[in-house]
Design a protein around this motif. Structure first.
Motif, PDB file in Angstrom:
ATOM      1  N   VAL A   1      71.557  40.722  24.039  1.00 11.50           N
ATOM      2  CA  VAL A   1      70.310  41.426  23.729  1.00 11.50           C
ATOM      3  C   VAL A   1      69.793  42.119  24.990  1.00 11.50           C
ATOM      4  O   VAL A   1      69.710  41.515  26.063  1.00 11.50           O
ATOM      5  CB  VAL A   1      69.255  40.440  23.203  1.00 11.50           C
TER       6      VAL A   1
ATOM      7  N   ILE B   1      61.086  40.572  14.495  1.00 12.19           N
ATOM      8  CA  ILE B   1      60.205  39.441  14.794  1.00 12.19           C
ATOM      9  C   ILE B   1      59.060  39.498  13.800  1.00 12.19           C
ATOM     10  O   ILE B   1      58.382  40.522  13.680  1.00 12.19           O
ATOM     11  CB  ILE B   1      59.643  39.498  16.219  1.00 12.19           C
TER      12      ILE B   1
ATOM     13  N   LEU C   1      62.743  35.115  13.722  1.00 13.15           N
ATOM     14  CA  LEU C   1      63.508  36.143  14.418  1.00 13.15           C
ATOM     15  C   LEU C   1      64.792  36.437  13.656  1.00 13.15           C
ATOM     16  O   LEU C   1      65.368  35.538  13.038  1.00 13.15           O
ATOM     17  CB  LEU C   1      63.878  35.677  15.830  1.00 13.15           C
TER      18      LEU C   1
ATOM     19  N   ASP D   1      67.552  34.519  22.845  1.00 15.08           N
ATOM     20  CA  ASP D   1      68.410  35.700  22.993  1.00 15.08           C
ATOM     21  C   ASP D   1      69.732  35.311  23.645  1.00 15.08           C
ATOM     22  O   ASP D   1      70.821  35.669  23.177  1.00 15.08           O
ATOM     23  CB  ASP D   1      67.729  36.746  23.882  1.00 15.08           C
TER      24      ASP D   1
ATOM     25  N   TYR E   1      68.611  37.999  14.279  1.00 16.62           N
ATOM     26  CA  TYR E   1      69.605  38.431  15.252  1.00 16.62           C
ATOM     27  C   TYR E   1      70.803  39.035  14.525  1.00 16.62           C
ATOM     28  O   TYR E   1      71.193  38.558  13.456  1.00 16.62           O
ATOM     29  CB  TYR E   1      70.068  37.264  16.119  1.00 16.62           C
TER      30      TYR E   1
ATOM     31  N   TYR F   1      68.893  27.844  12.534  1.00 20.69           N
ATOM     32  CA  TYR F   1      69.210  29.207  12.125  1.00 20.69           C
ATOM     33  C   TYR F   1      70.039  29.163  10.841  1.00 20.69           C
ATOM     34  O   TYR F   1      70.629  28.128  10.482  1.00 20.69           O
ATOM     35  CB  TYR F   1      69.990  29.948  13.222  1.00 20.69           C
TER      36      TYR F   1
ATOM     37  N   ASP G   1      72.088  41.905  19.033  1.00 20.98           N
ATOM     38  CA  ASP G   1      70.766  42.521  19.070  1.00 20.98           C
ATOM     39  C   ASP G   1      69.766  41.638  18.339  1.00 20.98           C
ATOM     40  O   ASP G   1      70.114  40.961  17.365  1.00 20.98           O
ATOM     41  CB  ASP G   1      70.784  43.908  18.422  1.00 20.98           C
ATOM     42  N   ARG G   2      68.534  41.662  18.813  1.00 18.83           N
ATOM     43  CA  ARG G   2      67.420  41.053  18.081  1.00 18.83           C
ATOM     44  C   ARG G   2      66.724  42.185  17.347  1.00 18.83           C
ATOM     45  O   ARG G   2      66.196  43.105  17.961  1.00 18.83           O
ATOM     46  CB  ARG G   2      66.467  40.358  19.050  1.00 18.83           C
TER      47      ARG G   2
END
Length: 214
Positions: A58, A79, A113, A9, A115, A160, A75-76
């Motif tokens: 986050v 998941i 995840l 995060d 983001y 990522y 923001d996340r």
């Protein structure tokens, strides 16, 4: 790779925060007390010759307030279970006193995840600058270290890639949204199985040189 969730995060927040600091758009909270940071931020906001871009990570929801210009929010938003598992895989680490090893078992599986990085501005110049900043810092894909609470980097890094882009601009504001996927990371704690694995201090062997008798 294994991370505490807040380390990932914080990474999406902190790599952008550092770029804002380098561009004199934000005071450096990593070297300032909170009081000094707020004083410098207020001075920059009040100065007619300086630009400020605030950034909110986050979980920092209450401080975001109403929509204002030159603001980045992170923001996340998802998941989900990943494809890589580690059922019953174990590893060992010395305890703090270095008198024995702790035996840990990895979680059953990893997670993916998502983001979201969004910014809002009412200036074409700032829109281009913020767009280029996100592209410069993260690009289409890459890898980053996690960021600890003291702003130092983790030894591990995560991969990522960009998975989406949205333009929510209207007649008053430019609003751009990037989404990045972090894949196959362990974010749940290991399970301690034993803390009494002894350390082998000495090995004694007897070596013999045996030759064929001719």
């Amino acid at each position: 790779m294994h991370f505490e969730l807040q380390e990932i995060d914080r990474a999406f927040y902190d790599y952008l925060r550092r770029e804002l600091v380098r561009n004199n758009l934000l005071p450096d909270i990593s070297i300032l007390s909170k009081a000094d940071f707020l004083l410098q931020l207020k001075a920059m906001i009040d100065s007619p010759n300086s630009k400020v871009v605030e950034i909110f990570g986050v979980g920092n929801v209450k401080d975001r307030g109403a929509v204002e210009v030159n603001k980045i929010t992170i923001d996340r938003i998802d998941i989900s279970p990943a494809d890589i598992g580690a059922w019953a895989t174990v590893h060992y680490q010395k305890n703090e006193a270095e008198t024995a090893y702790n035996k840990y078992q990895r979680p059953a599986g990893t997670y993916n995840l998502i983001y979201q990085i969004g910014y809002v501005t009412d200036s074409t110049v700032e829109d281009r600058r913020l767009l280029n900043m996100v592209l410069w810092v993260f690009g289409t894909m890459g890898c980053k270290n996690g960021i600890k609470e003291d702003f130092s980097k983790t030894e591990n890094y995560f991969d990522y890639k960009q998975v989406d882009f949205k333009d929510n601009s209207d007649g008053d504001y430019f609003e751009r949204i990037f989404r990045y996927s972090v894949q196959n990371v362990f974010i749940t704690p290991d399970t301690l199985i034993s803390d009494e694995i002894g350390i082998l201090n000495e090995i004694t062997i007897e070596a013999k040189n045996i030759q064929d008798n001719e």
